[in-house]
Design a protein around this motif. Sequence first.
Motif, PDB file in Angstrom:
ATOM      1  N   GLU A   1       7.555  10.446  -8.655  1.00 44.41           N
ATOM      2  CA  GLU A   1       8.209  10.883  -7.375  1.00 44.41           C
ATOM      3  C   GLU A   1       8.230  10.086  -6.198  1.00 44.41           C
ATOM      4  OE1 GLU A   1       7.930  14.528  -4.700  1.00 44.41           O
ATOM      5  OE2 GLU A   1       8.549  15.299  -6.719  1.00 44.41           O
ATOM      6  N   TRP A   2       9.305   9.509  -5.765  1.00 43.67           N
ATOM      7  CA  TRP A   2       9.241   8.540  -4.698  1.00 43.67           C
ATOM      8  C   TRP A   2       8.466   8.891  -3.619  1.00 43.67           C
ATOM      9  CZ3 TRP A   2      10.596   3.346  -4.764  1.00 43.67           C
ATOM     10  CH2 TRP A   2      10.705   2.820  -3.479  1.00 43.67           C
ATOM     11  N   PRO A   3       7.586   8.052  -2.945  1.00 40.58           N
ATOM     12  CA  PRO A   3       7.192   6.562  -3.124  1.00 40.58           C
ATOM     13  C   PRO A   3       5.964   6.519  -3.813  1.00 40.58           C
ATOM     14  CG  PRO A   3       6.861   7.033  -1.113  1.00 40.58           C
ATOM     15  CD  PRO A   3       7.091   8.282  -1.587  1.00 40.58           C
ATOM     16  N   ASN A   4       5.021   7.579  -3.730  1.00 39.91           N
ATOM     17  CA  ASN A   4       3.583   7.412  -4.382  1.00 39.91           C
ATOM     18  C   ASN A   4       3.099   8.586  -4.943  1.00 39.91           C
ATOM     19  OD1 ASN A   4       3.337   9.217  -2.056  1.00 39.91           O
ATOM     20  ND2 ASN A   4       2.722   7.416  -0.808  1.00 39.91           N
ATOM     21  N   LYS A   5       4.007   9.234  -5.731  1.00 37.71           N
ATOM     22  CA  LYS A   5       3.547  10.647  -6.340  1.00 37.71           C
ATOM     23  C   LYS A   5       4.015  10.630  -7.634  1.00 37.71           C
ATOM     24  CE  LYS A   5       4.163  15.560  -5.117  1.00 37.71           C
ATOM     25  NZ  LYS A   5       4.806  16.203  -4.374  1.00 37.71           N
TER      26      LYS A   5
ATOM     27  N   PRO B   1       0.982  -1.193   0.025  1.00 39.48           N
ATOM     28  CA  PRO B   1       0.072  -0.073  -0.044  1.00 39.48           C
ATOM     29  C   PRO B   1       1.047   1.301  -0.017  1.00 39.48           C
ATOM     30  CG  PRO B   1      -1.023  -1.492   1.680  1.00 39.48           C
ATOM     31  CD  PRO B   1       0.491  -2.065   1.056  1.00 39.48           C
ATOM     32  N   VAL B   2       2.004   1.219   0.686  1.00 36.65           N
ATOM     33  CA  VAL B   2       2.871   2.494   0.649  1.00 36.65           C
ATOM     34  C   VAL B   2       3.194   3.081  -1.106  1.00 36.65           C
ATOM     35  CG1 VAL B   2       5.145   1.218   0.360  1.00 36.65           C
ATOM     36  CG2 VAL B   2       4.878   3.232   1.565  1.00 36.65           C
ATOM     37  N   PHE B   3       3.042   2.185  -1.905  1.00 41.77           N
ATOM     38  CA  PHE B   3       3.292   2.406  -3.307  1.00 41.77           C
ATOM     39  C   PHE B   3       2.010   2.820  -4.042  1.00 41.77           C
ATOM     40  CE2 PHE B   3       6.961  -0.538  -2.296  1.00 41.77           C
ATOM     41  CZ  PHE B   3       8.020   0.662  -2.288  1.00 41.77           C
ATOM     42  N   THR B   4       0.796   2.786  -3.323  1.00 39.53           N
ATOM     43  CA  THR B   4      -0.340   3.256  -3.929  1.00 39.53           C
ATOM     44  C   THR B   4      -0.290   4.795  -4.123  1.00 39.53           C
ATOM     45  OG1 THR B   4      -1.773   1.584  -2.837  1.00 39.53           O
ATOM     46  CG2 THR B   4      -2.957   3.316  -3.795  1.00 39.53           C
ATOM     47  N   LEU B   5      -0.845   5.011  -5.645  1.00 40.33           N
ATOM     48  CA  LEU B   5      -0.392   6.588  -5.783  1.00 40.33           C
ATOM     49  C   LEU B   5      -1.282   7.458  -4.846  1.00 40.33           C
ATOM     50  CD1 LEU B   5      -0.620   6.417  -9.598  1.00 40.33           C
ATOM     51  CD2 LEU B   5       1.367   6.956  -8.216  1.00 40.33           C
ATOM     52  N   ARG B   6      -0.838   8.247  -4.051  1.00 37.91           N
ATOM     53  CA  ARG B   6      -1.552   9.224  -3.183  1.00 37.91           C
ATOM     54  C   ARG B   6      -1.467  10.543  -3.636  1.00 37.91           C
ATOM     55  NH1 ARG B   6      -3.614   5.403   0.323  1.00 37.91           N
ATOM     56  NH2 ARG B   6      -1.927   4.057   0.971  1.00 37.91           N
ATOM     57  N   VAL B   7      -0.547  11.025  -4.357  1.00 43.01           N
ATOM     58  CA  VAL B   7      -0.567  12.381  -4.942  1.00 43.01           C
ATOM     59  C   VAL B   7      -0.388  12.436  -6.368  1.00 43.01           C
ATOM     60  CG1 VAL B   7       0.517  14.599  -4.624  1.00 43.01           C
ATOM     61  CG2 VAL B   7       0.278  12.965  -2.608  1.00 43.01           C
ATOM     62  N   ILE B   8      -1.293  13.272  -7.007  1.00 41.71           N
ATOM     63  CA  ILE B   8      -0.885  13.588  -8.467  1.00 41.71           C
ATOM     64  C   ILE B   8      -0.850  14.996  -8.520  1.00 41.71           C
ATOM     65  CG2 ILE B   8      -1.418  13.479 -10.631  1.00 41.71           C
ATOM     66  CD1 ILE B   8      -3.101  10.813 -10.256  1.00 41.71           C
TER      67      ILE B   8
ATOM     68  N   THR C   1     -11.948  13.788 -16.033  1.00 38.64           N
ATOM     69  CA  THR C   1     -11.402  13.455 -17.450  1.00 38.64           C
ATOM     70  C   THR C   1     -10.323  12.398 -17.495  1.00 38.64           C
ATOM     71  OG1 THR C   1     -12.386  15.214 -18.556  1.00 38.64           O
ATOM     72  CG2 THR C   1     -10.697  14.048 -19.667  1.00 38.64           C
ATOM     73  N   ALA C   2      -9.480  12.843 -16.488  1.00 41.10           N
ATOM     74  CA  ALA C   2      -8.105  12.269 -16.519  1.00 41.10           C
ATOM     75  C   ALA C   2      -8.117  11.058 -15.715  1.00 41.10           C
ATOM     76  CB  ALA C   2      -6.804  13.309 -16.235  1.00 41.10           C
ATOM     77  N   LEU C   3      -8.190  11.423 -14.251  1.00 42.57           N
ATOM     78  CA  LEU C   3      -8.083  10.289 -13.011  1.00 42.57           C
ATOM     79  C   LEU C   3      -8.953   9.012 -13.222  1.00 42.57           C
ATOM     80  CD1 LEU C   3      -8.175  12.724  -9.795  1.00 42.57           C
ATOM     81  CD2 LEU C   3      -6.099  12.241 -11.417  1.00 42.57           C
ATOM     82  N   PRO C   4      -9.866   9.131 -13.841  1.00 38.76           N
ATOM     83  CA  PRO C   4     -10.467   7.786 -13.993  1.00 38.76           C
ATOM     84  C   PRO C   4      -9.774   6.944 -15.223  1.00 38.76           C
ATOM     85  CG  PRO C   4     -12.290   9.623 -14.139  1.00 38.76           C
ATOM     86  CD  PRO C   4     -11.075   9.941 -14.053  1.00 38.76           C
ATOM     87  N   ARG C   5      -8.876   7.334 -15.812  1.00 37.64           N
ATOM     88  CA  ARG C   5      -8.326   6.446 -16.873  1.00 37.64           C
ATOM     89  C   ARG C   5      -6.895   5.941 -16.090  1.00 37.64           C
ATOM     90  NH1 ARG C   5      -8.305   9.969 -22.231  1.00 37.64           N
ATOM     91  NH2 ARG C   5      -7.356   8.060 -22.830  1.00 37.64           N
ATOM     92  N   ILE C   6      -6.484   6.584 -14.896  1.00 38.29           N
ATOM     93  CA  ILE C   6      -5.157   6.119 -14.461  1.00 38.29           C
ATOM     94  C   ILE C   6      -5.222   4.826 -13.907  1.00 38.29           C
ATOM     95  CG2 ILE C   6      -3.514   6.952 -12.920  1.00 38.29           C
ATOM     96  CD1 ILE C   6      -4.144   9.755 -13.506  1.00 38.29           C
ATOM     97  N   ARG C   7      -4.305   3.863 -14.152  1.00 38.80           N
ATOM     98  CA  ARG C   7      -4.297   2.471 -13.686  1.00 38.80           C
ATOM     99  C   ARG C   7      -3.167   2.192 -12.823  1.00 38.80           C
ATOM    100  NH1 ARG C   7      -8.776   3.369 -14.314  1.00 38.80           N
ATOM    101  NH2 ARG C   7     -10.373   2.611 -15.414  1.00 38.80           N
TER     102      ARG C   7
END
Length: 264
Positions: free
Chosen positions: A102-106, A35-42, A67-73
């Motif tokens: 950007e390490w670790p979840n950005k 979970p630490v590598f789950t994208l937290r910040v864009i 528009t953009a976020l729903p397409r990010i996997r």
Amino acid sequence: MWHDTKLMNNTANALFGLVLFMLLLSGVWWVIQRPVFTLRVIKVDAVNVGSDGSGLRHVNPLTIRNTALPRIRGNFFTANLDAVRAAFEAVPWVRRASVQREWPNKLIVTLEEHVALGTWGEDGRLISVKGDVFTANLAEAEDDADLIALNGPEGSEKEVLAQYLEFKNWFAKINLAPESVNYSSRYAWGLKLNNGMQVELGRVQDANTLKSRVDKLMQVYPQLLASLQDSIENVDMRYPNGLALRSSHSNIGLKKQTKASGKT
């Protein structure tokens, strides 16, 4: 075979190596799924920040979210950066996007917005100052600037933009500017100036065709303006030895036309 010690040792080593590799691969997969590598910040930045500190003018968090976020996997490791870039470039007004991890979840996303110059064609699309045709809210573009109208065959966008800029520079000498430029399907040029005058320039025959016709118009324009004032409607410069002029004087409501032969 079973009495071949060297072969048995090599086989055992190969199997041991394969098992070790699979264990290592499983361990790596387990780690990157933490979970630490789950994208937290864009984080979204702008390419060009104005002198007033402003960034993106038309792209806002709501349009990005819808528009953009729903397409990010994926997560920090598995997210496909090309797919993320494409997701952001699908947002209205976005010309170009670049993406970095950007390490670790950005993720850092840098966006360049279109800067609208005018409309293109008859279907409500916009054209940018760089010659890109795009679809966005026309009312938003009109809030930014007075839009010019450009038109031409598909694929001629940058050619029409370049010619518009030349027209703008040429007519500035007599304090006029193009409001619209049309490049017809027959490859003939025409434009409307900000005094309401329509100018027909015709097809290009050589590198100097348009410039020479504009120069000829600018030479006689002071005389035309003095005699006809603001009643000039149309000037046809396609004649090698003259021009055709149509004017209407609001005080008398008459039409006046001068013609020359040999239109090209």
